[in-house]
Design an enzyme around this catalytic site. Sequence first.
Site, PDB file in Angstrom:
ATOM      1  N   HIS A 246       0.815  -1.219   0.000  1.00  0.00           N
ATOM      2  CA  HIS A 246       0.000   0.000   0.000  1.00  0.00           C
ATOM      3  C   HIS A 246       0.850   1.270   0.000  1.00  0.00           C
ATOM      4  CE1 HIS A 246      -3.116  -2.801   0.696  1.00  0.00           C
ATOM      5  NE2 HIS A 246      -3.061  -2.830   1.998  1.00  0.00           N
ATOM      6  N   LYS A 344       0.053  -0.619  14.316  1.00  0.00           N
ATOM      7  CA  LYS A 344      -1.186  -1.069  14.950  1.00  0.00           C
ATOM      8  C   LYS A 344      -1.280  -0.473  16.353  1.00  0.00           C
ATOM      9  CE  LYS A 344      -1.793  -5.375  12.408  1.00  0.00           C
ATOM     10  NZ  LYS A 344      -3.079  -4.924  11.827  1.00  0.00           N
TER      11      LYS A 344
END
Length: 495
Positions: A246, A344
């Site tokens: 990405h 995260k």
Amino acid sequence: MTGDERTETMQHPSDALLLFGATGDLAQRMLLPSLFGLDADGLLPPNLTIVGTARSMLDDEGYRAVAAKALEDHIDAERLVPAAVTRFLDRLRYVPVDAADPEQFVALADAVGDAGRTGVSIFLSTAPSLFGATIAGLSHAGLTGPEVRLALEKPLGADLASSRVINDAVAAVFPEERTFRIDHYLGKETVQNLLALRFANTLFEPLWNATGIDHVQITVAETVGLEGRTGYFDGSGSLRDMLQNHMLQLLALVAMEPPAQFDATAIRDEKVKVLRSLRRIDAADAARNSVIGQYGEGAVAGQPVAGYATELGRQSSTETFVAIKAHVDNWRWAGVPFYMRTGKRMPSRHSEIVIQFKPVPHSIFATKGAVTQPNRLVIRLQPAENIRLTMMTKVPGLDRDGIRLREVPLDIGMANAFADTRRRIAYERLMLDLIEGDPTLFVRRDEVEAQWEWIDGIRAGWGANGMEPKPYAAGTWGPSAAIALTERDGVSWND
């Protein structure tokens, strides 16, 4: 892909769509809702048959019930017009297949029927370990002919070598012009709008280089932890899970030269030039130009959360956070750092690109006590798509104590600017392009391999330096070393 191959790529719609992994999470959350949205808007070919396949022992009606539940769970109720739902469900068929048995693929060919000769799109969302057997089964059943194209959902390997093994297996049956590698970020409206912003306007392009831009930041922050992806993520880590695909695609779109025209070959040619121009980060500078971290216990959105090792159930050296200082070594970008970070258990969920322009060369307002700030363009990809440009303006007043300047944002909220247009799931665009045979927003093999080559060098550098993830508390912006990565250059992350 050569220039001649562009004209050879199939551009007519498929008559059948095969969905492998049709009962999985991706199919239920994204693929079926996307296909329904396209059908409801009259965008699917009228005679398109959608054939789902997986190991689950279902018949057509059983799978239609699974699909109906997926639509109910993931689509707003007002869009579920009964007639539209019925029409979509009537398109669906289901054939159970064990990929290990080539003979079972014959039933798929029977379900496809004449579409096998007139046009089939295959969406392969299965474990990479099944790719070889699946392709062999498709070949055995006659579903690899010149009118068949194949879409591959990631992960496509864990490094350059394993990626080549997968791509070689695919290329033995499906040539490059019929292979569609998916990066769902490329289906996002704001990612596509980056091309329009750069190449449909004259405002930014004269400054879109080392003369006008100080640095670029790309952030993909997640608030979630493992969320059921334990096996995959712990074997991958944030560098390979997010940055390899990405974020490098976003960097390529920001840094690419203007393509000669808007087509698959021209755009992907320019992207791969950027990826091949990335300065290698190896053993000599991995410790200086990269930071890795792993979240411990903390709080996200006011709720306590466990640390990564606790969620995993054991100790691990897998990184859940990575920050990189990269350079694109070409004429346009010489000396401009590209800072990338992903992690995260961050404080908020957002993906954005920040273009930090250079300050004015001389401030005429300094003698009046006014401070100017460099202009900044922020392209927010999620959760709310938005484009913001900060400008310096004068604060209203008589200025008897000196001129006061203030940074004011000019916002283009996509939801407001296009309030009459439904925001689409990224997979809607990608599924439609697959069915219609347009590879522009899919990733070419040489792009994938250039990405992996750069990533493999970073991982080798980590190993050579004995780098282990630094701890950070859940709900924070990663290890303090990530702040130092930018601040030693006089740069702060756009939090």
